[in-house]
Design an enzyme around this catalytic site. Structure first.
Site, PDB file in Angstrom:
ATOM      1  N   THR A 117       0.822  -1.218   0.000  1.00  0.00           N
ATOM      2  CA  THR A 117       0.000   0.000   0.000  1.00  0.00           C
ATOM      3  C   THR A 117       0.851   1.260   0.000  1.00  0.00           C
ATOM      4  O   THR A 117       1.983   1.265   0.514  1.00  0.00           O
ATOM      5  CB  THR A 117      -0.886   0.006   1.264  1.00  0.00           C
ATOM      6  OG1 THR A 117      -1.471   1.298   1.410  1.00  0.00           O
ATOM      7  CG2 THR A 117      -0.090  -0.280   2.530  1.00  0.00           C
ATOM      8  N   TYR A 142      -2.031   0.273   9.948  1.00  0.00           N
ATOM      9  CA  TYR A 142      -2.275  -0.380   8.663  1.00  0.00           C
ATOM     10  C   TYR A 142      -1.010  -0.338   7.797  1.00  0.00           C
ATOM     11  O   TYR A 142      -0.523  -1.364   7.314  1.00  0.00           O
ATOM     12  CB  TYR A 142      -3.443   0.303   7.938  1.00  0.00           C
ATOM     13  CG  TYR A 142      -3.590  -0.121   6.510  1.00  0.00           C
ATOM     14  CD1 TYR A 142      -3.928  -1.437   6.200  1.00  0.00           C
ATOM     15  CD2 TYR A 142      -3.373   0.773   5.462  1.00  0.00           C
ATOM     16  CE1 TYR A 142      -4.053  -1.838   4.877  1.00  0.00           C
ATOM     17  CE2 TYR A 142      -3.501   0.380   4.144  1.00  0.00           C
ATOM     18  CZ  TYR A 142      -3.836  -0.927   3.860  1.00  0.00           C
ATOM     19  OH  TYR A 142      -3.943  -1.326   2.547  1.00  0.00           O
TER      20      TYR A 142
HETATM   21  N1  UFG Z   1     -13.073  10.542   3.010  1.00  0.00           N
HETATM   22  C1  UFG Z   1     -14.045  11.464   3.333  1.00  0.00           C
HETATM   23  N2  UFG Z   1     -15.284  11.005   3.615  1.00  0.00           N
HETATM   24  C2  UFG Z   1     -15.617   9.685   3.601  1.00  0.00           C
HETATM   25  C3  UFG Z   1     -14.609   8.744   3.258  1.00  0.00           C
HETATM   26  C4  UFG Z   1     -13.353   9.213   2.979  1.00  0.00           C
HETATM   27  O1  UFG Z   1     -13.805  12.667   3.376  1.00  0.00           O
HETATM   28  O2  UFG Z   1     -16.770   9.343   3.897  1.00  0.00           O
HETATM   29  C5  UFG Z   1     -11.730  11.016   2.694  1.00  0.00           C
HETATM   30  C6  UFG Z   1     -10.670  10.522   3.665  1.00  0.00           C
HETATM   31  O3  UFG Z   1     -10.634  11.317   4.823  1.00  0.00           O
HETATM   32  C7  UFG Z   1      -9.424  10.629   2.805  1.00  0.00           C
HETATM   33  C8  UFG Z   1      -9.942  10.305   1.397  1.00  0.00           C
HETATM   34  O4  UFG Z   1     -11.351  10.505   1.438  1.00  0.00           O
HETATM   35  O5  UFG Z   1      -8.953  11.924   2.822  1.00  0.00           O
HETATM   36  C9  UFG Z   1      -9.660   8.874   0.971  1.00  0.00           C
HETATM   37  O6  UFG Z   1     -10.086   8.019   2.028  1.00  0.00           O
HETATM   38  P1  UFG Z   1     -10.327   6.457   1.827  1.00  0.00           P
HETATM   39  O7  UFG Z   1     -10.842   5.938   3.122  1.00  0.00           O
HETATM   40  O8  UFG Z   1     -11.156   6.245   0.614  1.00  0.00           O
HETATM   41  O9  UFG Z   1      -8.900   5.865   1.492  1.00  0.00           O
HETATM   42  P2  UFG Z   1      -7.491   6.093   2.226  1.00  0.00           P
HETATM   43  O10 UFG Z   1      -6.768   7.161   1.474  1.00  0.00           O
HETATM   44  O11 UFG Z   1      -7.637   6.272   3.687  1.00  0.00           O
HETATM   45  O12 UFG Z   1      -6.795   4.669   2.065  1.00  0.00           O
HETATM   46  C10 UFG Z   1      -6.659   4.125   0.800  1.00  0.00           C
HETATM   47  C11 UFG Z   1      -6.355   2.636   0.916  1.00  0.00           C
HETATM   48  C12 UFG Z   1      -4.987   2.419   1.437  1.00  0.00           C
HETATM   49  C13 UFG Z   1      -3.964   3.241   0.705  1.00  0.00           C
HETATM   50  C14 UFG Z   1      -4.348   4.675   0.686  1.00  0.00           C
HETATM   51  C15 UFG Z   1      -3.326   5.422  -0.112  1.00  0.00           C
HETATM   52  O13 UFG Z   1      -7.315   1.990   1.714  1.00  0.00           O
HETATM   53  O14 UFG Z   1      -4.643   1.080   1.240  1.00  0.00           O
HETATM   54  O15 UFG Z   1      -5.638   4.771   0.112  1.00  0.00           O
HETATM   55  O16 UFG Z   1      -3.731   6.652  -0.533  1.00  0.00           O
HETATM   56  F1  UFG Z   1      -2.767   3.161   1.315  1.00  0.00           F
END
Ligand code: UFG
Length: 331
Positions: A117, A142
């Site tokens: 990741t 994670y």
């Molecule tokens: N977000 C919101 N509202 C929501 C859901 C998400 O504002 O309801 C935002 C989060 O705060 C973040 C962005 O959208 O800023 C992306 O969040 P995600 O939960 O979709 O994904 P993450 O970036 O946390 O994590 C994902 C993968 C990881 C990877 C990462 C790398 O799950 O494996 O992207 O960018 F490492």
């Protein structure tokens, strides 16, 4: 010879199973179905329900199915959940991967592809797309749990015949264009799925976790890669190993960033549905901006993206969300 896909009943794993079957490969899946679905594994693949931490089971599957290569997806994937339950993440992503690797090495399987990741980088020290040789400084359990497995794979390979590819995913989204599988996770946390659910009336509103970041519109920036391009990169990785490749680590993204607010606007535009969006506090563990330098993936593997477009990603995600609703109604 057969390809073993761990976590093959989950979102990315089930797309991998279809990719392999589409290329005429034989596939066996090990999945404990905690977050995956048995119906996501097509009949043409074998599904063994069990845990990758069960070394004896993995060894039996490797021998019974004459496994040639392992593509390892099984694990937990939610950054904020990992902050609340770190030890669950170190068990599911690190300890269980150790057992799996032990079985793989014991049985003499020499090809291993690991779903790592972008979270292994933590907050980048530089702006712009991040390269694979950047400092690894995960900001969440994670990311740490995945980095520890990267290190185990590297060290196991140094001491055995194991050859490997580690693919560091950025934000995986979208669904199979033929709607054979998709992201079906209950209690979704990932941005595009949540926005699609809101657009289809499955949730009354959605939140934006922080609009005070140092980014052009104040919301976080991510690099979204279509799941079908991602699994195709794994197929290219398998061929790299089949051709004698020793080791390879690469980012999987498109080198393009979109903000959370841009994504939500695109979901509203493509679905034709407006929905309420609340500004909420920052979410622990979030990195302000993360995009991939994907030069290495494109130049070293025979891979070129086919769905490199945010609208296509969102359209396929919306299509799957509607298909899921039909499935629920007809169940
Ligand atoms: N977000 C919101 N509202 C929501 C859901 C998400 O504002 O309801 C935002 C989060 O705060 C973040 C962005 O959208 O800023 C992306 O969040 P995600 O939960 O979709 O994904 P993450 O970036 O946390 O994590 C994902 C993968 C990881 C990877 C990462 C790398 O799950 O494996 O992207 O960018 F490492």
């Amino acid at each position: 010879m057969t390809i073993l896909v761990t976590g093959g009943a989950g979102y990315i794993g089930s797309h991998m199973v279809f990719e392999l079957l589409d290329h005429g490969e034989k596939v066996v899946v090990i999945d404990n179905l905690t977050t995956g679905f048995d119906w996501a594994v097509p009949d043409r693949a074998e599904l063994v329900i069990g845990d990758i931490g069960d070394k004896k089971l993995v060894e039996r599957v490797i021998r019974d199915f004459k496994v040639e290569a392992v593509i390892h997806f099984a694990g937990s994937v939610v950054v904020p959940e990992s902050i609340e339950k770190p030890l669950d993440y170190y068990r599911n992503n690190t300890s269980n991967s150790r057992e799996l690797l032990d079985a793989v090495v014991n049985c003499g399987v020499d090809k291993f592809i690991f779903s790592s990741t972008a979270a292994v980088y933590g907050t980048p020290m530089t702006t712009g797309p991040i390269r694979e040789d950047a400092i690894l400084n995960p900001m969440s359990p994670y990311g740490s749990s995945k980095l520890m497995t990267e290190i185990m794979v590297r060290d196991a390979a140094l001491a055995s015949d194991l050859r490997y590819v580690m693919l560091r995913y950025f934000n995986v989204a979208g669904c199979d264009a033929l709607k054979r599988t998709g992201q079906s996770t209950k209690g979704a946390t990932h941005l595009i799925k949540i926005a699609c659910e809101a657009a289809l009336g499955k949730r009354p509103f959605m939140g934006v976790f922080g609009n005070d970041y140092d980014t052009p519109d104040g919301s976080c920036i991510r690099d979204f890669i279509h799941v079908s391009d991602l699994v195709n990169a794994h197929y290219a990785a398998l061929n790299f190993l089949r051709q004698g490749g020793l080791k390879f680590t690469a980012n999987c993204g498109y080198s393009k960033g979109y903000s959370v607010l841009e994504v939500i606007e695109a979901v509203k535009r493509i679905s034709g549905n407006d929905f309420p969006v609340m500004m909420e506090p920052r979410r622990p563990g979030d990195i302000p901006a993360l995009t991939a330098n994907s030069h290495r993936l494109k130049s070293r593997l025979t891979w070129s993206p086919r769905f490199d477009d945010l609208d296509t990603i969102i359209k396929t995600a919306l299509d799957w969300e509607s298909a899921l609703e039909q499935r629920r109604k007809s169940a």
